[in-house]
Design a protein around this motif. Structure first.
Motif, PDB file in Angstrom:
ATOM      1  N   ARG A 158     -74.857  52.322 -15.512  1.00  0.00           N
ATOM      2  CA  ARG A 158     -74.649  52.966 -16.806  1.00  0.00           C
ATOM      3  C   ARG A 158     -75.898  53.757 -17.112  1.00  0.00           C
ATOM      4  NH1 ARG A 158     -72.180  49.456 -21.433  1.00  0.00           N
ATOM      5  NH2 ARG A 158     -70.439  49.855 -20.039  1.00  0.00           N
ATOM      6  N   GLU A 186     -79.558  48.995 -28.100  1.00  0.00           N
ATOM      7  CA  GLU A 186     -80.999  48.909 -27.796  1.00  0.00           C
ATOM      8  C   GLU A 186     -81.819  48.595 -29.043  1.00  0.00           C
ATOM      9  OE1 GLU A 186     -84.476  51.738 -25.781  1.00  0.00           O
ATOM     10  OE2 GLU A 186     -82.511  52.563 -26.325  1.00  0.00           O
ATOM     11  N   GLU A 235     -74.872  52.457 -27.169  1.00  0.00           N
ATOM     12  CA  GLU A 235     -76.021  51.960 -26.428  1.00  0.00           C
ATOM     13  C   GLU A 235     -77.300  52.065 -27.258  1.00  0.00           C
ATOM     14  OE1 GLU A 235     -73.378  53.013 -24.878  1.00  0.00           O
ATOM     15  OE2 GLU A 235     -73.255  51.191 -23.691  1.00  0.00           O
ATOM     16  N   VAL A 243     -77.924  56.022 -19.548  1.00  0.00           N
ATOM     17  CA  VAL A 243     -77.972  56.291 -20.985  1.00  0.00           C
ATOM     18  C   VAL A 243     -79.080  57.302 -21.240  1.00  0.00           C
ATOM     19  CG1 VAL A 243     -78.330  55.302 -23.239  1.00  0.00           C
ATOM     20  CG2 VAL A 243     -77.185  53.968 -21.478  1.00  0.00           C
TER      21      VAL A 243
END
Lengths: 225, 267
Positions: free
Chosen positions: B255, B233, B229, B257
């Motif tokens: 989700r 990002e 992730e 994160v």
């Protein structure tokens, strides 16, 4: 018996009391030739397609008309019968001796005298008609009265000279050729006969010019000499 | 010598008659025909004069016509020149407009291509960077990192309402990278059971797509703390795409994160 030499033309025949001399007969023949030629040439005149003879006649008449116009300053149609006939007649007479045995009429004083008298009377008649009798007679007093006898004498002598000059020249030329022929035979006179053509043309021109000048002087178109 | 006056008189008469005859047969006819010829010549001259005048008039008319034709030609030429000039201007303007439009279109296409090339280049750079990062993180990752990241996942899980997990989530799949050994699985099973209860069946799997990290996969909720992730990002930020912030919910699966945990786990 020898024939007596004389300056007079021989008499051919008589008409009553009138003797007809050789120069008169020759003149008749010349008249017939001139008139016949004129008639022949003027039979079929054309303004657009002239014949050669017509062209020659027009040249002769044109020459005479130009002479009258230049010398006299007058209308040629009026004086052509006199001046033109004088020239044609005298030229034909003067050239007639080129035909063997023909004696020129202008070698006789009767012929030139007749021509001179015609000119003389023509001059004075036209002078009187143009200026009037008194006006014409007054011309004999110019420039002063003192000149009257001289003017009268001049009138007579110039006519006499006109007559004698022509007859004397032609007669003397004829005598000269006759003498040469009698002396040296046939061939030598040929140049003299050729010269007689020139003499005949010149004498005819002189006579015609002087006649024109005299007439013009009497009319006032030419200064009187 | 003596003068024959008869002969003199006859010669004078002869001359007068000759003059009259020549006047009749020579001078007068010749003068008449000369006058006729002069009249003909005058007529011809007059005709020639008239013909010349007519020719002159015709010539003047012709010259006038020529002048008019020349003027007409000049006028037509001037009109044609003006028309051609106008046409030329219009063509030039049209060509300029078309050229400007074509240039603008080309410029736009060029910008688009440049942008696409930049995007592609950025993608390639990102891909390259991600590949390198994935390769590096794969090499440095280990049980310790996985434990740390799994601990972060548990912290997020603890922040969730407990009733939501106990009532709805009977099965929990725990994906890690690298995978946990049996001791590690036993320890984390006990740790997770204390957090979500004993009724939940816990299955451990190894998921290489995580690169490094751990992911708790409930049927309706996913809690993730993984390098995948973080790199996604970073890729979205580099490509100007929508940013995926910490704790963001995506799709039907939640989700979570934890970016700080991931930052702390970086070597």
């Amino acid at each position: 018996m020898m024939e007596k030499a004389t300056l007079n033309a021989p008499i051919v025949f008589h008409v009553g009391p009138v003797p007809i001399g050789l120069e008169v007969v020759t003149t008749w023949v010349i008249m017939a030739v001139l008139v016949g030629g004129a008639w022949y040439g003027s039979r079929r005149l054309s303004a657009t397609r002239p014949s050669r003879f017509q062209v020659i006649l027009e040249m002769v008449v044109g020459f005479l008309g130009g002479l009258i116009r230049d010398v006299m300053g007058a209308d040629p149609a009026v004086f052509l019968p006199l001046i033109g006939t004088l020239f044609l007649y005298i030229v034909t007479c003067n050239l007639s001796p080129l035909i063997p045995g023909v004696k020129p009429p202008t070698a006789s004083f009767e012929t030139t005298g007749a021509l001179g008298l015609i000119v003389f009377f023509t001059v004075h008649s036209l002078g009187v008609r143009k200026r009037g009798l008194l006006g014409y007679l007054r011309t004999y007093l110019e420039p002063t009265v003192v000149f009257l006898p001289l003017n009268i004498l001049g009138e007579l002598t110039r006519t006499f000279a006109l007559m004698v000059r022509l007859a004397g020249n032609i007669m003397s030329h004829e005598l000269t050729i006759a003498v040469i022929i009698s002396l040296v035979g046939l061939l030598v006179p040929i140049p003299f006969m050729a010269l007689s053509i020139l003499v005949g043309l010149v004498q005819a021109y002189i006579f015609t010019i002087l006649a024109a000048v005299f007439i013009g002087g009497a009319m006032g178109t030419v200064e009187k000499g | 010598m003596h003068i024959d006056f008869w002969a003199l008189a006859l010669q004078a008469v002869n001359f007068a008659v000759l003059a009259w005859l020549l006047q009749r047969f020579l001078y007068h006819p010749i003068a008449r025909v000369v006058a006729q010829r002069r009249a003909l010549v005058e007529t011809d001259l007059e005709a020639a004069r008239q013909a010349r005048d007519a020719a002159e008039a015709y010539r003047q008319g012709y010259e006038h016509s020529i002048a008019e034709i020349a003027a007409e030609r000049e006028r037509v030429m001037a009109d044609a020149r003006a028309h051609i000039e106008s046409e030329r201007r219009q063509v030039i303007e049209r060509a300029g407009t078309q050229a400007a439009a074509a240039m603008a279109a080309q410029r736009r296409q060029l910008d688009e291509e440049r942008r696409q090339a930049a995007v592609a280049l950025g993608d390639q750079a990102v891909d390259l960077a991600l590949t390198l990062s994935q390769r590096l993180l794969g090499q440095v990752g280990g049980q310790a990192v996985t434990a740390v990241l799994l601990e972060r996942v548990c912290e997020h899980l603890a922040a969730l309402p407990s009733e939501r997990l106990r009532d709805r989530e009977p099965v929990l799949q725990v994906a890690t990278m690298p995978g946990l050994d049996p001791d590690g699985q036993a320890r984390w099973r006990a740790r997770l059971a204390s957090a979500i209860g004993d009724a939940v069946e816990i299955i451990f799997v190894t998921d290489e797509t995580l690169i490094a990290g751990a992911e708790l996969r409930f049927p309706s909720l996913i809690v993730t703390v993984a390098w995948r992730e973080t790199l996604a990002e970073a890729r979205a930020n580099l490509m100007g795409a929508r940013a995926i912030g910490p704790g963001a919910v995506q799709g039907q699966h939640q989700r979570l994160v934890d970016a700080e945990a991931l930052d702390g786990a970086k070597p």
